[in-house]
Write a protein that holds these residues in place. Sequence first.
Motif, PDB file in Angstrom:
ATOM      1  N   GLY A   1      -5.146   3.289  -3.060  1.00  0.00           N
ATOM      2  CA  GLY A   1      -5.098   2.217  -2.489  1.00  0.00           C
ATOM      3  C   GLY A   1      -4.257   2.231  -1.310  1.00  0.00           C
ATOM      4  O   GLY A   1      -3.880   3.194  -1.038  1.00  0.00           O
ATOM      5  N   PRO A   2      -4.141   1.251  -0.482  1.00  0.00           N
ATOM      6  CA  PRO A   2      -3.346   1.202   0.780  1.00  0.00           C
ATOM      7  C   PRO A   2      -2.005   1.162   0.717  1.00  0.00           C
ATOM      8  O   PRO A   2      -1.240   1.468   1.600  1.00  0.00           O
ATOM      9  CB  PRO A   2      -3.954   0.032   1.480  1.00  0.00           C
ATOM     10  N   HIS A   3      -1.284   0.835  -0.700  1.00  0.00           N
ATOM     11  CA  HIS A   3       0.150   0.587  -0.903  1.00  0.00           C
ATOM     12  C   HIS A   3       0.540   1.932  -1.655  1.00  0.00           C
ATOM     13  O   HIS A   3      -0.091   2.282  -2.617  1.00  0.00           O
ATOM     14  CB  HIS A   3       0.728  -0.400  -1.593  1.00  0.00           C
ATOM     15  N   HIS A   4       1.638   2.770  -0.968  1.00  0.00           N
ATOM     16  CA  HIS A   4       1.959   3.662  -1.687  1.00  0.00           C
ATOM     17  C   HIS A   4       3.028   3.194  -2.640  1.00  0.00           C
ATOM     18  O   HIS A   4       3.543   2.217  -2.610  1.00  0.00           O
ATOM     19  CB  HIS A   4       3.139   4.641  -0.590  1.00  0.00           C
ATOM     20  N   PRO A   5       3.087   4.143  -3.879  1.00  0.00           N
ATOM     21  CA  PRO A   5       3.815   3.844  -4.925  1.00  0.00           C
ATOM     22  C   PRO A   5       5.339   3.519  -4.857  1.00  0.00           C
ATOM     23  O   PRO A   5       5.825   2.634  -5.404  1.00  0.00           O
ATOM     24  CB  PRO A   5       3.656   4.869  -6.191  1.00  0.00           C
ATOM     25  N   ASP A   6       5.910   3.947  -3.619  1.00  0.00           N
ATOM     26  CA  ASP A   6       7.206   4.079  -3.457  1.00  0.00           C
ATOM     27  C   ASP A   6       7.603   2.635  -2.643  1.00  0.00           C
ATOM     28  O   ASP A   6       8.887   1.938  -2.762  1.00  0.00           O
ATOM     29  CB  ASP A   6       7.742   4.980  -2.124  1.00  0.00           C
ATOM     30  N   ALA A   7       6.651   1.848  -2.402  1.00  0.00           N
ATOM     31  CA  ALA A   7       6.743   0.322  -1.736  1.00  0.00           C
ATOM     32  C   ALA A   7       6.775  -0.519  -2.865  1.00  0.00           C
ATOM     33  O   ALA A   7       7.033  -1.631  -2.752  1.00  0.00           O
ATOM     34  CB  ALA A   7       5.584   0.209  -0.861  1.00  0.00           C
ATOM     35  N   THR A   8       6.676   0.012  -4.229  1.00  0.00           N
ATOM     36  CA  THR A   8       6.660  -0.889  -5.415  1.00  0.00           C
ATOM     37  C   THR A   8       7.812  -0.501  -6.279  1.00  0.00           C
ATOM     38  O   THR A   8       7.468   0.400  -7.222  1.00  0.00           O
ATOM     39  CB  THR A   8       5.290  -0.813  -6.179  1.00  0.00           C
ATOM     40  N   THR A   9       8.894  -1.302  -6.174  1.00  0.00           N
ATOM     41  CA  THR A   9       9.951  -0.423  -6.857  1.00  0.00           C
ATOM     42  C   THR A   9      10.481  -1.633  -7.984  1.00  0.00           C
ATOM     43  O   THR A   9      10.706  -1.290  -9.263  1.00  0.00           O
ATOM     44  CB  THR A   9      11.176  -0.502  -5.995  1.00  0.00           C
ATOM     45  N   PRO A  10      10.178  -3.108  -7.946  1.00  0.00           N
ATOM     46  CA  PRO A  10      10.473  -3.891  -8.953  1.00  0.00           C
ATOM     47  C   PRO A  10       9.537  -3.869 -10.155  1.00  0.00           C
ATOM     48  O   PRO A  10       8.320  -3.748  -9.863  1.00  0.00           O
ATOM     49  CB  PRO A  10      10.460  -5.340  -8.271  1.00  0.00           C
ATOM     50  N   ALA A  11      10.068  -3.989 -11.389  1.00  0.00           N
ATOM     51  CA  ALA A  11       9.313  -3.745 -12.583  1.00  0.00           C
ATOM     52  C   ALA A  11       7.998  -4.718 -12.391  1.00  0.00           C
ATOM     53  O   ALA A  11       6.733  -4.263 -12.692  1.00  0.00           O
ATOM     54  CB  ALA A  11       9.995  -3.952 -13.764  1.00  0.00           C
ATOM     55  N   PRO A  12       8.158  -5.980 -12.045  1.00  0.00           N
ATOM     56  CA  PRO A  12       6.982  -6.895 -11.981  1.00  0.00           C
ATOM     57  C   PRO A  12       5.901  -6.386 -11.423  1.00  0.00           C
ATOM     58  O   PRO A  12       4.746  -6.796 -11.480  1.00  0.00           O
ATOM     59  CB  PRO A  12       7.403  -8.339 -11.748  1.00  0.00           C
ATOM     60  N   SER A  13       6.289  -6.022 -10.077  1.00  0.00           N
ATOM     61  CA  SER A  13       5.309  -5.298  -9.114  1.00  0.00           C
ATOM     62  C   SER A  13       4.698  -4.293  -9.586  1.00  0.00           C
ATOM     63  O   SER A  13       3.398  -3.747  -9.095  1.00  0.00           O
ATOM     64  CB  SER A  13       5.979  -5.153  -7.878  1.00  0.00           C
ATOM     65  N   ARG A  14       5.125  -3.429 -10.732  1.00  0.00           N
ATOM     66  CA  ARG A  14       4.075  -2.226 -11.124  1.00  0.00           C
ATOM     67  C   ARG A  14       2.805  -2.639 -11.441  1.00  0.00           C
ATOM     68  O   ARG A  14       1.859  -1.767 -11.252  1.00  0.00           O
ATOM     69  CB  ARG A  14       5.045  -1.601 -12.219  1.00  0.00           C
ATOM     70  N   ARG A  15       2.796  -3.665 -12.089  1.00  0.00           N
ATOM     71  CA  ARG A  15       1.453  -4.153 -12.723  1.00  0.00           C
ATOM     72  C   ARG A  15       0.438  -4.489 -11.584  1.00  0.00           C
ATOM     73  O   ARG A  15      -0.704  -3.932 -11.671  1.00  0.00           O
ATOM     74  CB  ARG A  15       1.283  -5.268 -13.678  1.00  0.00           C
ATOM     75  N   PHE A  16       1.007  -4.834 -10.481  1.00  0.00           N
ATOM     76  CA  PHE A  16      -0.026  -5.063  -9.396  1.00  0.00           C
ATOM     77  C   PHE A  16      -0.350  -3.907  -8.653  1.00  0.00           C
ATOM     78  O   PHE A  16      -1.421  -3.607  -8.313  1.00  0.00           O
ATOM     79  CB  PHE A  16       0.723  -6.030  -8.238  1.00  0.00           C
ATOM     80  N   TYR A  17       0.347  -2.809  -8.465  1.00  0.00           N
ATOM     81  CA  TYR A  17       0.396  -1.478  -8.008  1.00  0.00           C
ATOM     82  C   TYR A  17      -0.818  -0.831  -9.017  1.00  0.00           C
ATOM     83  O   TYR A  17      -1.989  -0.267  -8.418  1.00  0.00           O
ATOM     84  CB  TYR A  17       1.423  -0.629  -7.989  1.00  0.00           C
ATOM     85  N   VAL A  18      -0.781  -0.943 -10.433  1.00  0.00           N
ATOM     86  CA  VAL A  18      -2.026  -0.681 -11.291  1.00  0.00           C
ATOM     87  C   VAL A  18      -3.186  -0.943 -10.718  1.00  0.00           C
ATOM     88  O   VAL A  18      -4.265  -0.425 -10.990  1.00  0.00           O
ATOM     89  CB  VAL A  18      -1.522  -0.713 -12.738  1.00  0.00           C
ATOM     90  N   ARG A  19      -3.123  -2.324 -10.634  1.00  0.00           N
ATOM     91  CA  ARG A  19      -4.362  -3.176 -10.325  1.00  0.00           C
ATOM     92  C   ARG A  19      -5.048  -2.396  -8.992  1.00  0.00           C
ATOM     93  O   ARG A  19      -6.245  -2.207  -8.836  1.00  0.00           O
ATOM     94  CB  ARG A  19      -4.271  -4.604 -10.216  1.00  0.00           C
ATOM     95  N   GLN A  20      -4.141  -2.108  -8.004  1.00  0.00           N
ATOM     96  CA  GLN A  20      -4.603  -1.696  -6.832  1.00  0.00           C
ATOM     97  C   GLN A  20      -5.103  -0.388  -6.973  1.00  0.00           C
ATOM     98  O   GLN A  20      -6.288  -0.201  -6.511  1.00  0.00           O
ATOM     99  CB  GLN A  20      -3.585  -1.542  -5.913  1.00  0.00           C
ATOM    100  N   GLU A  21      -4.773   0.345  -7.838  1.00  0.00           N
ATOM    101  CA  GLU A  21      -5.216   1.911  -8.076  1.00  0.00           C
ATOM    102  C   GLU A  21      -6.563   1.637  -9.053  1.00  0.00           C
ATOM    103  O   GLU A  21      -7.314   2.621  -8.919  1.00  0.00           O
ATOM    104  CB  GLU A  21      -4.189   2.548  -8.771  1.00  0.00           C
TER     105      GLU A  21
END
Length: 57
Positions: A37-57
């Motif tokens: 996806g367009p967002h790198h994992p380092d841009a996602t640090t708070p725990a609630p945002s991790r699930r949004f990162y998973v959805r992106q991927e």
Amino acid sequence: MDRIALNDPRPGPLPAAAETAGQLLLHDRRHPDLVAGPHHPDATTPAPSRRFYVRQE
């Protein structure tokens, strides 16, 4: 795991989904060439945002 956790009414799946999301985040940090996806994992640090990162991927 993330989608299953949202649909499972039993206690426990949300922590499992959060743990799985954290594992993906760490994996993608170690292997940035695998990020889809367009967002790198380092841009996602708070725990609630991790699930949004998973959805992106």
